[in-house]
Design a protein around this motif. Structure first.
Motif, mmCIF file in Angstrom:
data_model
loop_
_atom_site.group_PDB
_atom_site.id
_atom_site.type_symbol
_atom_site.label_atom_id
_atom_site.label_comp_id
_atom_site.label_asym_id
_atom_site.label_seq_id
_atom_site.Cartn_x
_atom_site.Cartn_y
_atom_site.Cartn_z
ATOM 1 N N MET A 89 11.608 35.600 34.747
ATOM 2 C CA MET A 89 11.061 35.502 36.115
ATOM 3 C C MET A 89 11.081 34.141 36.580
ATOM 4 S SD MET A 89 10.238 38.350 37.489
ATOM 5 C CE MET A 89 9.199 38.248 39.009
ATOM 6 N N GLN A 99 -2.069 34.602 50.508
ATOM 7 C CA GLN A 99 -0.886 33.836 50.036
ATOM 8 C C GLN A 99 -0.093 34.754 48.935
ATOM 9 O OE1 GLN A 99 -0.261 29.246 49.179
ATOM 10 N NE2 GLN A 99 -1.584 30.203 47.642
ATOM 11 N N LYS A 100 -0.963 35.630 48.250
ATOM 12 C CA LYS A 100 -0.176 36.593 47.420
ATOM 13 C C LYS A 100 0.186 35.815 46.099
ATOM 14 C CE LYS A 100 -0.869 39.394 50.850
ATOM 15 N NZ LYS A 100 -0.054 40.209 51.394
ATOM 16 N N ALA A 134 10.486 22.199 57.398
ATOM 17 C CA ALA A 134 11.169 23.445 57.786
ATOM 18 C C ALA A 134 12.367 23.677 56.941
ATOM 19 C CB ALA A 134 11.349 23.526 59.177
ATOM 20 N N PHE A 135 12.846 22.581 56.345
ATOM 21 C CA PHE A 135 14.095 22.757 55.678
ATOM 22 C C PHE A 135 13.873 23.009 54.012
ATOM 23 C CE2 PHE A 135 15.003 20.377 59.519
ATOM 24 C CZ PHE A 135 16.183 20.790 59.894
ATOM 25 N N ASP A 153 13.571 31.765 36.302
ATOM 26 C CA ASP A 153 14.758 31.245 36.415
ATOM 27 C C ASP A 153 15.210 31.020 38.188
ATOM 28 O OD1 ASP A 153 17.600 30.778 36.172
ATOM 29 O OD2 ASP A 153 18.161 33.073 36.030
ATOM 30 N N GLY A 154 15.507 29.974 38.192
ATOM 31 C CA GLY A 154 15.922 29.252 39.478
ATOM 32 C C GLY A 154 14.584 28.694 40.247
ATOM 33 N N GLU A 155 13.424 28.685 39.643
ATOM 34 C CA GLU A 155 12.404 28.310 40.280
ATOM 35 C C GLU A 155 11.534 27.162 39.654
ATOM 36 O OE1 GLU A 155 10.486 31.112 42.746
ATOM 37 O OE2 GLU A 155 11.586 32.803 42.132
ATOM 38 N N ARG A 172 10.936 23.535 41.534
ATOM 39 C CA ARG A 172 11.699 23.644 42.649
ATOM 40 C C ARG A 172 10.799 23.325 43.751
ATOM 41 N NH1 ARG A 172 16.335 24.885 44.910
ATOM 42 N NH2 ARG A 172 17.506 25.624 42.976
ATOM 43 N N GLU A 173 9.653 23.974 44.018
ATOM 44 C CA GLU A 173 8.535 24.065 45.074
ATOM 45 C C GLU A 173 7.454 23.142 44.718
ATOM 46 O OE1 GLU A 173 7.572 27.811 46.722
ATOM 47 O OE2 GLU A 173 8.492 27.135 48.232
ATOM 48 N N TYR A 201 3.826 32.150 34.471
ATOM 49 C CA TYR A 201 5.059 32.156 33.574
ATOM 50 C C TYR A 201 5.296 30.893 33.170
ATOM 51 C CZ TYR A 201 5.562 36.702 35.927
ATOM 52 O OH TYR A 201 5.227 38.178 36.167
ATOM 53 N N THR A 204 17.812 16.196 52.873
ATOM 54 C CA THR A 204 16.737 16.853 52.563
ATOM 55 C C THR A 204 16.478 16.495 51.056
ATOM 56 O OG1 THR A 204 18.026 18.874 52.082
ATOM 57 C CG2 THR A 204 16.772 18.675 54.086
ATOM 58 N N MET A 220 6.507 27.429 41.310
ATOM 59 C CA MET A 220 5.851 28.895 41.277
ATOM 60 C C MET A 220 5.811 29.543 39.906
ATOM 61 S SD MET A 220 5.699 30.041 44.639
ATOM 62 C CE MET A 220 5.280 31.659 43.836
ATOM 63 N N MET A 251 2.169 31.071 39.167
ATOM 64 C CA MET A 251 2.117 32.534 38.632
ATOM 65 C C MET A 251 1.884 32.816 37.078
ATOM 66 S SD MET A 251 2.292 34.362 41.562
ATOM 67 C CE MET A 251 2.769 35.805 41.224
#
Lengths: 323, 135, 562
Positions: C132, C208-209, C373-374, C134-136, C139-140, C126, C483, C120, C124
């Protein structure tokens, strides 16, 4: 055991914002303990400059409020905002969306935004909007802006609830002056034409000025015939910031004229009268529902069968209201 | 007259998936609740400030980015700091099973994950407010 | 007895009526049908059966042949008979090294193209050490801050020999610049690089924003990517105009295509405005659609999309080259159709969707992992997803005949219905003031939100059956699933490389290049790509570039509609 409203009022007077937000919720619920506290709040209030802001959908009200607040904050004044959105007539629920356009204000400790739903009340205001204004006033906000629903139909009550009323129009929303269509041209103390970065905004400003010159509300005079206030048209752009300073200066000037002349005394009396009638009406309504709750089914049945008429029935029910 | 339940729906962090939060907003409105939506890409601080000013019964945080274990603890701490611990916090979106218990332990009252039906969401929120009682 | 091509409509109509009155009605008397009316998932009513009457008004030229205008039957004359679709499983997590390992694994398993998912913060704009983020971080998707990360991501992968797709939008031009800078450092020929960068910003506002700046400068960046690639990267797709996210945000398949076409025409208009000939860039415009569960509807959707695009390019933009008119698309099975309960059923869902994508003529395909989905998929889940495509390709023989469903009464009829509706919507968009105005007014968003809400209600009352969720539910199901683990050291590893880059680069040079960037940005007639390539090559971070431009362009804020 929840804290008593009286205790919350004590905290409110010390400037506690958490108490303010909780009291606003309590005020909406109309419970007896809170009702008795509201008087104390009303009496403690009275310092803030209350600004009403209305206009048709799409006129950019919320964005203007956001820009206005941001700019007022620069001179240190604290600003409260009451943003009102319509409730769904079907479910009674609401999606309150104005706040999103004020996102840039949310980390400013000197700004307080509260969203409210109309919940069946007409005229563009929520029932407890004015109580919320008292609460913000008491807790120490200098300017309080009420943004009406803005469905654009006869939202004239805002003029009876605020010291200064802004009517916002935007270019490109139709050829007619929107305030006329919405029936709110006459309530403006200041006309604002938003989105002035657009090329067609000059036309909207001119149209409005012509309308005003044609005789509606051109100048308010004192008893001696001296003009006290001429309704101005201010162009603003929330995009570029153009006109926002002028608008604030105009608002301050309007506030000062009111505070120093008979215009203001009259306005305050009108507001008081409106508040009294409105409060009585609300009390009456809530008492009516409370005390007729059980009886009403029977009565409705009879009226439906035309054994009874709504005029007689209502008269009877009103007489039986228990206070 | 009982008051509608007030809910703040929040999108925190960089995640822009708003299909779920919008369906929930409509569902709650159609169930008679007052819904305030923060819009996208908010910080925990912004969300908690809004929750406090709006004095909502429920703060619903929608998260599909996997950042819930970073964001939720911040929100819980900020609510406490702002004297708003009585706000019911609910998390919606995608949360792996192993994070459910840690989230509940930190005070998240309910997790509304994918395929929770609209009716069920309404029922669970109403129950949470009822259990909390007057405030 | 008349043969098909000598069919007499009057006689056929009579025959049909007779059939309804005799065989059908006799059966209905014994047992009514499951429903009074049947609809596609997208809401098109479907009849009991279709006959030549349902295709008699379709101009034969609209159906045509594969590789021929209007490309209803496929963009190429030989399609999968010469080469299967590109099997392109998207991957991305952790740091460049982590994803590089996954890439190498997928290639070793027979994958034929790479596709990159970013985290993310990268999407985006960053840097990984911004609050902003933090934690991302990682990850995805994979975290990319600087060219050094890009080097790690494609380590030991020959960029001239594999096509690389990058799923990224508001910051797409920076990633593309890094890709180019990397290729240049390696001495690659830019004209030999093949691949795609998504860079479809309009659908971000709609669905998707993921956006940073207001619409106008954002579209200008897209325009710059397209013109830069047209001039410097002959085999590279500078945009992947996507319906996928519109669909995942909740839209109907019809709106997926119609809104994508509205966006696509807006880009073409913007580029044409620069004076570039449409045939110079249009051949490199690529598309990306979802494949949902309604088998025939999806196939008809893809066929209609090709026909509509061909007609738009020819009639509206006056394209002359066939390549400008033929729509090529990447396809992904529908992530929103995946369930947590009985998650292995997701393999079946994905299989059927993938088959529809192939029968619909996709150029490349991503099949979702059963566990998505997990969380993001495990290696095992990705392998099964890839094998799904390989089974369809190698074991079923469906790839041996081009557009095998062409000529089906039902399918041709539905294809034409789709075409008609898509053009109606495009006309409505034009009448209401155009794509950008309608995005600002939330018009597209409202349609999407409405369909999403309807879908939620239909799932709730069982009108839309979902196995394991509202039908054949197993009450005490325990998910026996492992997972994809998130490595907690990811952010630290990423941030340390980022800070190392900042410490070792020439900061004065960066500062002066950033100022030059501002000058380019302020001049609409200039292309933003060359200066961006210079910047990333000098060690500028994504955050450096994004924040600098924010000072003149600001941040986009949407007015949500419900």
């Amino acid at each position: 055991m929840p804290i008593s409203s009286a205790d919350l009022v004590a905290r409110l007077k010390k400037g506690d914002l958490r108490a303010a937000s909780r009291l606003m919720s309590r005020a909406e619920s109309n419970d007896d303990e809170t009702l008795s506290s509201l008087g104390a709040i009303y009496r403690a209030a009275g310092r803030a400059h209350i600004v009403g802001l209305t206009g048709v959908p799409g006129s950019g009200k919320s964005t203007l409020v956001s820009k206005l607040v941001e700019t007022i904050r620069k001179d240190g004044r604290r600003v409260g905002v009451i943003a009102i959105d319509p409730s769904s007539p079907f479910s009674g629920g609401a999606i309150l969306g104005d706040r999103i356009r004020m996102t840039n204000l949310v980390m400013d400790e000197g700004v307080f935004i509260r969203s409210m739903a109309t919940r069946g009340s007409t005229g563009g205001l929520a029932r407890s909007a004015l109580t919320a204004v008292d609460i913000l006033d008491t807790v120490g906000f200098d300017v309080i802006i009420i943004e009406t629903v803005g469905v654009g139909q006869d939202e004239v009550e805002i003029a009876k609830a605020s010291h200064s009323t802004l009517v916002v129009s935007a270019p490109g929303l139709g050829d007619d002056v929107q305030a006329i269509k919405a029936g709110i041209l006459e309530i403006a103390d200041i006309h604002v034409v938003s989105k002035c970065d657009r090329s067609d905004s000059n036309r909207t400003i001119t149209d409005l000025k012509i309308m005003l010159a044609m005789g509606v509300n051109i100048a308010i005079k004192d008893r001696g015939g001296k003009p006290l206030w001429q309704v101005p048209v201010v162009g603003t752009s929330s995009e570029t910031g153009e006109g926002i300073d002028t608008l604030i200066a105009t608002l301050d000037r309007h506030r000062d004229v009111h505070r120093t002349t008979e215009l203001g005394e009259e306005r305050l009396r009108n507001i008081a009268e409106y508040r009294t009638f409105k409060t009585a009406e609300d009390l009456l309504r809530s008492q009516f529902y409370k005390s007729t709750n059980k009886r009403i089914q029977d009565v409705v049945e009879q009226i439906a069968r035309r054994e009874l008429d709504p005029f007689t029935a209502s008269n009877d029910l009103l007489k039986k209201i228990a206070f | 007259m009982s008051l509608p339940i007030r809910v703040l729906l929040a999108k925190v962090g960089l995640d822009g998936h708003d299909r779920g939060v919008k369906v929930v907003a409509r569902t709650l409105r159609d169930a008679g609740m007052d819904v305030i939506y923060t819009g996208l890409h908010r910080t925990p601080e912004e969300v908690v400030n809004a929750a406090v000013q709006e004095d909502v019964d429920i703060l619903g945080v929608s998260l599909l980015s996997g950042a819930h274990m970073t964001i939720c603890p911040k929100i819980m701490r900020l609510l406490k700091d702002k004297d708003a611990e009585d706000t019911i916090v609910v998390v919606g979106g995608v949360v792996p099973d192993e994070d459910v218990i840690p989230l509940r332990d930190m005070g998240v009252k309910e997790l509304l994950l994918q395929d929770t039906t609209p009716k069920e969401i309404v029922a669970r929120l109403e129950k949470l407010v009822q259990e909390r009682g007057p405030r | 007895m008349s043969t098909l091509n000598k069919m007499d409509p009057t006689q056929l109509a009579k025959q049909l009526e007779l059939w309804e009155d005799t065989e059908v009605s006799a059966f209905l008397n014994k047992q009514p049908e499951r429903e009074d009316e049947f609809y596609t998932l997208g809401g098109f009513p479907v009849k009991r059966t279709y006959t030549a009457l349902d295709t008699k008004d379709i101009p034969i030229d609209d159906i045509g042949l594969p590789g021929q205008y209007p490309f209803t039957r496929g963009p190429y004359p030989t399609m999968y008979r010469s080469r299967y679709w590109t099997m392109r499983q998207i991957a991305g997590f952790g740091t460049g090294e982590d994803t590089n390992n996954r890439f190498k694994y997928l290639i070793s398993q027979g994958q034929t193209g790479l596709s990159t998912d970013f985290d993310m913060p990268t999407l985006m704009g960053y840097d990984s050490d911004h609050p902003m983020s933090d934690g991302e971080v990682g990850r995805e998707g994979v975290a990319i801050d600087t060219l050094a990360d890009m080097e790690a991501l494609f380590d030991e992968i020959d960029l001239e020999n594999i096509s690389v797709s990058m799923t990224i939008n508001p910051t797409a031009w920076i990633l593309l610049a890094m890709y180019i800078a990397l290729a240049k450092r390696r001495g690659n020929d830019l004209n030999k690089l093949s691949g795609t960068v998504q860079a479809d910003i309009l659908k971000e506002y709609v669905a998707q924003k993921e956006y940073i700046y207001p619409i106008s400068p954002s579209v200008r960046i897209v325009r710059d990517c397209i013109t830069y690639c047209a001039e410097n990267m002959k085999r590279y797709n500078p945009i992947n105009i996507s319906g996928y996210h519109i669909s995942e945000a909740g839209s109907s398949p019809l709106h997926e295509i119609a809104f994508t076409m509205a966006n696509a025409t807006t880009y073409v208009e913007e580029v044409v405005k620069t004076g570039m000939d449409v045939d110079l860039f249009a051949p490199r415009l690529a598309f990306f659609f979802v494949c949902q569960a309604d088998f025939f509807e999806e196939i008809a959707k893809f066929r209609a999309a090709r026909r509509v695009w061909a007609k738009i390019m020819k009639n509206q933009f006056g394209a002359k080259k066939a390549e400008s008119m033929r729509l090529r698309f990447h396809c992904q099975t529908a992530a929103a159709s995946l369930t947590k309960p009985q998650y292995k059923v997701n393999i079946m869902r994905t299989t059927v969707q993938a088959l529809a994508a192939v029968l619909g003529g996709a150029q490349s395909l991503h099949t979702n992992g059963m566990d998505e989905a997990f969380a993001i998929p495990t290696e095992e889940a990705m392998k099964i997803a890839l094998r799904t495509q390989q089974v369809i390709a190698d074991e079923t023989n469906v790839a041996n005949v081009i557009d095998p469903l062409g000529g089906s009464y039902f399918l041709e009829n539905l294809t034409t219905q789709y075409e008609t509706k898509i053009f109606e919507i495009l006309e409505e968009v034009k009448e209401k003031g155009g794509t950008i105005k309608l995005i600002e007014e939330g018009w597209f968003q409202k349609h999407i939100a409405d369909f999403a809400y309807e879908t939620a209600l239909k799932k709730q009352d069982g009108q839309k059956p979902v196995i394991g969720v509202n039908k054949y539910v197993e009450e005490d199901e325990k998910a026996d699933i492992k997972t994809h683990p998130h490595d907690p050291t990811t952010a630290d590893r990423q941030i340390s490389r980022l800070q190392n880059v900042r410490a070792t680069r020439d900061n004065d040079q960066i500062e002066s290049l950033l100022n030059k960037l501002l000058e380019v940005a302020k001049d609409e007639t200039k292309n933003i790509m060359p200066i961006t390539i210079e910047l990333v090559d000098a060690g500028a971070t994504m955050g450096d570039i994004v924040e600098k431009l924010r000072t003149i362009w600001g941040t986009y804020r949407e007015n949500p509609v419900f």
